[in-house]
Design a protein around this motif. Structure first.
Motif, short mmCIF file in Angstrom:
data_model
loop_
_atom_site.label_atom_id
_atom_site.label_comp_id
_atom_site.label_asym_id
_atom_site.label_seq_id
_atom_site.Cartn_x
_atom_site.Cartn_y
_atom_site.Cartn_z
N LEU A 89 4.16 -6.01 -0.95
CA LEU A 89 5.18 -5.36 -0.12
C LEU A 89 6.45 -5.08 -0.92
N SER A 90 6.84 -6.05 -1.75
CA SER A 90 8.04 -5.87 -2.59
C SER A 90 7.86 -4.72 -3.56
N ARG A 91 6.68 -4.61 -4.12
CA ARG A 91 6.40 -3.52 -5.06
C ARG A 91 6.41 -2.17 -4.34
N TYR A 92 5.95 -2.15 -3.11
CA TYR A 92 5.99 -0.92 -2.31
C TYR A 92 7.43 -0.48 -2.09
N VAL A 93 8.28 -1.41 -1.70
CA VAL A 93 9.69 -1.09 -1.46
C VAL A 93 10.34 -0.58 -2.74
N GLU A 94 10.09 -1.26 -3.86
CA GLU A 94 10.69 -0.85 -5.13
C GLU A 94 10.23 0.55 -5.53
N ALA A 95 8.92 0.82 -5.41
CA ALA A 95 8.38 2.12 -5.80
C ALA A 95 8.92 3.22 -4.88
N PHE A 96 9.05 2.92 -3.59
CA PHE A 96 9.52 3.93 -2.65
C PHE A 96 11.00 4.22 -2.87
N GLU A 97 11.80 3.17 -3.06
CA GLU A 97 13.24 3.39 -3.27
C GLU A 97 13.51 4.15 -4.56
N GLN A 98 12.71 3.93 -5.58
CA GLN A 98 12.85 4.70 -6.81
C GLN A 98 12.14 6.06 -6.69
N PHE A 99 11.37 6.19 -5.67
CA PHE A 99 10.47 7.30 -5.40
C PHE A 99 9.66 7.68 -6.64
N ASP A 100 9.04 6.63 -7.19
CA ASP A 100 8.10 6.76 -8.29
C ASP A 100 6.72 6.99 -7.66
N ILE A 101 6.34 8.25 -7.56
CA ILE A 101 5.14 8.61 -6.79
C ILE A 101 3.89 8.01 -7.40
N ARG A 130 16.61 4.03 1.21
CA ARG A 130 16.80 2.59 1.06
C ARG A 130 16.12 1.90 2.24
N PHE A 131 15.65 0.67 1.97
CA PHE A 131 14.96 -0.10 3.00
C PHE A 131 15.76 -1.34 3.37
N LEU A 132 15.72 -1.69 4.64
CA LEU A 132 16.21 -2.98 5.10
C LEU A 132 15.04 -3.73 5.71
N PRO A 133 14.86 -5.01 5.34
CA PRO A 133 13.73 -5.77 5.89
C PRO A 133 13.97 -6.19 7.33
N VAL A 134 12.93 -6.11 8.14
CA VAL A 134 12.96 -6.59 9.52
C VAL A 134 11.61 -7.26 9.80
N THR A 135 11.47 -7.84 10.96
CA THR A 135 10.15 -8.32 11.37
C THR A 135 9.79 -7.65 12.70
N ALA A 136 8.49 -7.46 12.89
CA ALA A 136 8.02 -6.75 14.08
C ALA A 136 6.72 -7.38 14.56
N ASN A 137 6.44 -7.19 15.83
CA ASN A 137 5.14 -7.56 16.40
C ASN A 137 4.69 -8.97 16.04
N GLY A 138 5.54 -9.93 16.35
CA GLY A 138 5.18 -11.33 16.15
C GLY A 138 5.49 -11.85 14.76
N GLY A 139 6.59 -11.39 14.18
CA GLY A 139 7.00 -11.90 12.88
C GLY A 139 6.41 -11.18 11.69
#
Length: 318
Positions: free
Chosen positions: A200-212, A255-264
């Motif tokens: 998940l962390s790698r997804y956020v990093e790749a998306f924020e850098q938009f390294d397709i 940019r992403f902000l972390p949240v929790t959904a649907n039971g944590g």
């Protein structure tokens, strides 16, 4: 303590659980909130008719369930893009949308209690909420009260105005439908209950850098992305690469902000650059499902009204 204060105290003690019940029934946190609010109004109006020798909880749930059943009589079944149609045949910018009432939407956590979050967490997964919508409304209520909240058949019968035998019959039919649906659902049976945090962390990093290239490499070969309220969804690495390339103009600088959904469950709120100032504005809530160390399904719920419901800011600075 006066009667009004007692009513508020009793209702507030039930509100988190009642909201989670209504959400499972209706598939939308906005509809669930409305149902709980309407329940409170009716409880307040009918307080004098409440028989003190009966269960307050059963009485409140009877009101809430009837409200949910009324809503469902007037509504079409909610679903997700991946359950509505096949993947996009041509990769273009998504345009066709369906009304918000067509879709399953994520929900913030209903309680701060770690114990409550852990209990039956799997029954808040988005694919499970989707499967619940396959059940006729009364069967859905029976299944949720029995298998999620672990009520007795007698208590359910009193709540729904049914005989215990009718409850057990409805429960049997509901369980059969759900088991068959689970077997047909690759996503339900194979998605990991606990996602890979490093992935998940790698997804956020790749998306924020938009390294397709880095972003697509994180996906399963059959990886998919869906974007309610858009009906279009994308499957496979090649088409994901084309899609991200096509939408770079919009997503670059997110940019992403972390949240929790649907039971944590971990989720991420995506903010995109605003054309009106040096800040970023709400776009979508990303919920990732993983399989075998890869991203299997990104559900990007594009609905800015969700942000306030999740307690998120209206804007963030670049």
């Amino acid at each position: 303590m006066n009667e009004t204060a007692l009513e508020l105290q009793l209702f507030d003690s039930l509100k988190p659980e009642l909201t989670s019940f209504c959400y499972r029934m209706l598939g939308s946190i906005d509809d669930a909130d409305d149902a709980v609010q309407d329940t409170f109004i009716r409880v307040w109006q009918r307080w004098d008719s409440f028989r003190q020798d009966s269960s307050y909880k059963t009485w409140v749930y009877r009101i809430a369930t009837n409200l949910c059943l009324d809503k469902l009589r007037q509504a079409k079944r909610r679903t997700r893009p991946v359950d509505l149609s096949g993947p996009a045949a041509a990769i273009i910018e998504p345009r066709e949308t369906l009304p918000d009432s067509s879709w399953i939407w994520p929900a913030p956590d209903f309680t701060d209690s770690p114990e409550d979050i852990l209990i039956r967490k799997d029954t808040l997964q988005l694919c499970f909420i989707t499967l619940l919508q396959l059940l006729p409304p009364r069967q859905r209520a029976v299944l949720i009260l029995k298998d999620v909240f672990e009520w007795s058949s007698k208590q359910i019968a009193e709540t729904l105005g049914m005989s215990p035998a009718a409850v057990n019959s409805a429960l049997q039919r509901a369980r059969q439908t759900m088991e068959q649906a689970k077997l047909r659902s690759d996503e339900f049976s194979m998605t990991e209950a606990e996602p890979d945090r490093e992935l998940l962390s790698r997804y956020v990093e790749a998306f924020e850098q938009f390294d397709i290239q880095a972003l697509v490499a994180l996906f399963h070969e059959e990886g998919r992305m869906s974007m309610p309220p858009f009906a279009m969804w994308v499957r496979g690495k090649d088409d994901l690469f084309k899609f991200f390339t096509l939408t770079r103009w919009h997503c670059d600088g997110s940019r992403f902000l972390p949240v929790t959904a649907n039971g944590g469950y971990p989720a991420y709120a995506q903010y995109v650059p605003s054309s009106e100032g040096p800040y970023l504005v709400p776009w979508g809530i990303h919920i990732l499902e993983t399989r075998n160390g890869k991203v299997y399904h990104v559900q990007n719920f594009i609905n800015s009204s969700l942000f306030s419901r999740f307690g998120l800011p209206e804007r963030i600075h670049r």
